[in-house]
Scaffold this motif. Structure first.
Motif, PDB file in Angstrom:
ATOM      1  N   HIS A  96       0.815  -1.206   0.000  1.00 17.34           N
ATOM      2  CA  HIS A  96       0.000   0.000   0.000  1.00 17.34           C
ATOM      3  C   HIS A  96       0.858   1.270   0.000  1.00 17.34           C
ATOM      4  O   HIS A  96       0.566   2.229  -0.722  1.00 17.34           O
ATOM      5  CB  HIS A  96      -0.921   0.019   1.217  1.00 17.34           C
ATOM      6  CG  HIS A  96      -1.943  -1.077   1.226  1.00 17.34           C
ATOM      7  ND1 HIS A  96      -2.684  -1.422   0.121  1.00 17.34           N
ATOM      8  CD2 HIS A  96      -2.345  -1.923   2.217  1.00 17.34           C
ATOM      9  CE1 HIS A  96      -3.505  -2.419   0.425  1.00 17.34           C
ATOM     10  NE2 HIS A  96      -3.323  -2.733   1.686  1.00 17.34           N
ATOM     11  N   LEU A  97       1.917   1.276   0.802  1.00 17.97           N
ATOM     12  CA  LEU A  97       2.742   2.477   0.894  1.00 17.97           C
ATOM     13  C   LEU A  97       3.544   2.714  -0.376  1.00 17.97           C
ATOM     14  O   LEU A  97       3.932   3.844  -0.676  1.00 17.97           O
ATOM     15  CB  LEU A  97       3.693   2.371   2.090  1.00 17.97           C
ATOM     16  CG  LEU A  97       3.040   2.318   3.482  1.00 17.97           C
ATOM     17  CD1 LEU A  97       4.087   2.090   4.554  1.00 17.97           C
ATOM     18  CD2 LEU A  97       2.257   3.593   3.765  1.00 17.97           C
ATOM     19  N   GLY A  98       3.797   1.635  -1.117  1.00 14.66           N
ATOM     20  CA  GLY A  98       4.617   1.760  -2.319  1.00 14.66           C
ATOM     21  C   GLY A  98       3.839   2.119  -3.570  1.00 14.66           C
ATOM     22  O   GLY A  98       4.436   2.297  -4.640  1.00 14.66           O
ATOM     23  N   GLU A  99       2.536   2.236  -3.457  1.00  8.23           N
ATOM     24  CA  GLU A  99       1.707   2.537  -4.632  1.00  8.23           C
ATOM     25  C   GLU A  99       1.682   4.046  -4.895  1.00  8.23           C
ATOM     26  O   GLU A  99       1.205   4.828  -4.071  1.00  8.23           O
ATOM     27  CB  GLU A  99       0.284   2.018  -4.414  1.00  8.23           C
ATOM     28  CG  GLU A  99      -0.654   2.258  -5.574  1.00  8.23           C
ATOM     29  CD  GLU A  99      -0.305   1.449  -6.806  1.00  8.23           C
ATOM     30  OE1 GLU A  99      -0.663   1.881  -7.907  1.00  8.23           O
ATOM     31  OE2 GLU A  99       0.328   0.369  -6.650  1.00  8.23           O
ATOM     32  N   GLU A 100       2.184   4.453  -6.049  1.00  7.60           N
ATOM     33  CA  GLU A 100       2.196   5.866  -6.396  1.00  7.60           C
ATOM     34  C   GLU A 100       0.756   6.386  -6.505  1.00  7.60           C
ATOM     35  O   GLU A 100      -0.095   5.771  -7.149  1.00  7.60           O
ATOM     36  CB  GLU A 100       2.931   6.062  -7.728  1.00  7.60           C
ATOM     37  CG  GLU A 100       3.152   7.510  -8.101  1.00  7.60           C
ATOM     38  CD  GLU A 100       3.986   7.674  -9.356  1.00  7.60           C
ATOM     39  OE1 GLU A 100       4.056   8.805  -9.865  1.00  7.60           O
ATOM     40  OE2 GLU A 100       4.562   6.668  -9.828  1.00  7.60           O
ATOM     41  N   GLY A 101       0.501   7.482  -5.861  1.00 10.89           N
ATOM     42  CA  GLY A 101      -0.834   8.068  -5.914  1.00 10.89           C
ATOM     43  C   GLY A 101      -1.759   7.597  -4.816  1.00 10.89           C
ATOM     44  O   GLY A 101      -2.883   8.113  -4.694  1.00 10.89           O
ATOM     45  N   ASN A 155      -2.260   7.582  -0.979  1.00 10.95           N
ATOM     46  CA  ASN A 155      -1.758   8.284   0.206  1.00 10.95           C
ATOM     47  C   ASN A 155      -2.296   7.597   1.454  1.00 10.95           C
ATOM     48  O   ASN A 155      -3.398   7.907   1.917  1.00 10.95           O
ATOM     49  CB  ASN A 155      -2.192   9.745   0.144  1.00 10.95           C
ATOM     50  CG  ASN A 155      -1.511  10.607   1.188  1.00 10.95           C
ATOM     51  OD1 ASN A 155      -0.566  10.177   1.839  1.00 10.95           O
ATOM     52  ND2 ASN A 155      -1.997  11.827   1.344  1.00 10.95           N
ATOM     53  N   VAL A 156      -1.525   6.656   1.993  1.00 11.61           N
ATOM     54  CA  VAL A 156      -1.998   5.775   3.063  1.00 11.61           C
ATOM     55  C   VAL A 156      -1.337   6.099   4.396  1.00 11.61           C
ATOM     56  O   VAL A 156      -0.142   6.399   4.461  1.00 11.61           O
ATOM     57  CB  VAL A 156      -1.727   4.295   2.685  1.00 11.61           C
ATOM     58  CG1 VAL A 156      -1.929   3.374   3.885  1.00 11.61           C
ATOM     59  CG2 VAL A 156      -2.651   3.874   1.553  1.00 11.61           C
ATOM     60  N   GLY A 157      -2.125   6.018   5.451  1.00  9.42           N
ATOM     61  CA  GLY A 157      -1.619   6.080   6.817  1.00  9.42           C
ATOM     62  C   GLY A 157      -1.945   4.783   7.534  1.00  9.42           C
ATOM     63  O   GLY A 157      -2.864   4.050   7.142  1.00  9.42           O
TER      64      GLY A 157
END
Length: 440
Positions: free
Chosen positions: A301-306, A308-310
């Motif tokens: 999830h964090l590596g997906e461009e576009g 914006n995950v917390g």
């Protein structure tokens, strides 16, 4: 002509004697497959012996995708780090793994070291099919005090460890920052504005998302594997699967009923989609605002461009911070030869202590104390939050009947959420089936 023939015969006889002597003295009488370090050119014996071959062990695992890539990296690192042991990997499909592993243990023919989830160990230990590792650890210069206490306890039976824990894995609360910002539910520091931390407070939070961002699912629930999100909140409410003495079901109670009715409300109010068969993909594609996702999903999830995950720990909506967890471990079958057991233990030590630095990149919280305390691990996103959440995990009960019990829970829960039975009927039937399993 006769003299020349006699000279040739003498030469052949001398050569034959030399070969016999070399065969007797080679390797100092040791078998070719030994765990002794392979001699180098500078320390090889002066008797003309050949370098010993490394012990070859077979490693079974069920890791695919990105996890499998990390495992390959760890195995390669181990093989390149020394000359005593060579690991050969066999990866099996996860849906057939335990059937094949169980057959291998029963037949005495299979891997020398293998992956096993902590909640799968009990029946193998009870059947005497796994090697206790306390003495082997000493032979490999490994100390179980290097592993977190909770992890060691999860693999110990009668005070003996039967596996080397690799990690703890569990769920975190994932949220799409952009969607929460659109709903007016994002704090300045990038954390969610939950409001009141309670079941009703969480429903209100999700209702605001639905109102402000109507085209997305407010909360993705893992309906296909519903037992996991159920356990998360049921454990928060103080629930257990079995009584402390493991003698009967502990699931038919008000806490379980409250959690089930909470999820049913989410489905009924359109706050979660009961027909979503891949909610992890729904969140990843930006079509769900929040999600109880595994720590192993962090890199994805964090590596997906576009996107914006917390990530944060699951808030204690039902009272406590307890939540579901599992653990990957490494085990050695009892049928393995003593030489290969020591070799396997050396590999297990490396996987936990050195490989743990790589394994931590997969998202799991490594079991090695030194690994999770390292700057290398803590510098990765949200790892401090992972470690905090790991302190309140709850493992499955250590019973050899857990697999059968868990199967009942999974099947009954599906009936409840799809309303083929009421929650009250489901919990009552679940209790009856589990008690029959435990008592028989």
């Amino acid at each position: 002509m006769v003299g020349k023939k006699r000279w040739v015969n003498m030469l052949l006889t001398a050569l034959a004697v030399m070969l016999v002597l070399a065969g007797c003295s080679g390797n100092n009488g040791k078998p070719a497959n030994t765990s002794s370090p392979s001699p180098t050119a500078s320390n090889s014996g002066s008797d003309g012996g050949e370098a010993s071959q490394p012990v070859e062990i077979t490693f079974w695992n069920l890791f695919g995708g990105g996890e499998g890539d990390f495992v390959d990296q760890i195995v390669s690192g181990f093989n390149e780090s020394q000359k005593e042991v060579t690991v050969k990997t066999l990866r099996l499909e996860s849906n057939e793994y335990y059937a094949k592993f169980g057959t291998a243990l029963a037949s005495g023919k299979g891997p020398d070291v293998a992956v096993a989830h902590a909640d799968r160990l009990a029946p193998f230990v009870k059947a005497g099919q796994l090697s206790p590792l306390d003495e082997l650890a000493g032979q490999a210069d490994f100390n179980f005090t290097e592993i977190t206490d909770a992890n060691v306890e999860s693999v110990s039976y009668d005070s003996k460890p039967y596996a080397v824990p690799l990690d703890t894995h569990f769920h975190m609360f994932y949220y799409n920052k952009d969607l929460l910002e659109q709903a007016g539910l994002l704090n300045e520091d990038g954390t969610p504005k939950f409001g009141e931390i309670s079941p009703e407070g969480f429903k209100q939070f999700l209702s605001e998302i639905k109102s402000k961002v109507p085209d997305v699912t407010p909360f993705g629930v893992n309906t296909p594997y519903f037992h996991e999100p159920f356990y998360n909140l049921y454990y928060q409410a103080g629930g257990s699967i079995l009584t402390d003495d493991l003698s009967q079901s502990a699931l038919n109670n008000e806490n379980a009923l409250n959690v089930l009715n909470f999820y049913l409300d989410l489905y009924d109010q359109g706050l979660s989609d009961i027909n979503d068969k891949t909610p992890w993909d729904t969140f990843h594609s930006g079509k769900a605002a929040t999600w109880f996702g595994g720590v192993w999903e962090a890199g994805w999830h964090l590596g997906e461009e576009g996107l914006n995950v917390g990530i944060t720990s699951i808030p204690p909506f039902f009272g406590s911070e307890s939540h579901w967890s599992g653990s990957h471990t490494l085990v050695i079958p009892e049928y393995v030869t003593d030489e290969k057991k020591v070799a396997a233990m050396k590999f297990m030590k490396y996987f936990t202590m050195e490989g743990g630095k790589v394994w931590g990149q997969a998202g799991h919280v490594p079991a090695g104390k030194a690994v999770i305390a390292s700057d290398e691990y803590l510098s990765q996103p949200y790892r401090d939050e992972f470690i905090k959440s790991q302190q309140t995990v709850k493992y499955a009960p250590k019973t050899d009947q857990y697999n059968a019990i868990d199967t009942v829970v999974k099947e009954v829960l599906q009936g409840i959420i799809f309303k083929t039975i009421t929650p009250e009927e489901g919990l009552k039937g679940m209790e009856k089936e589990i008690n029959e399993i435990v008592q028989n």
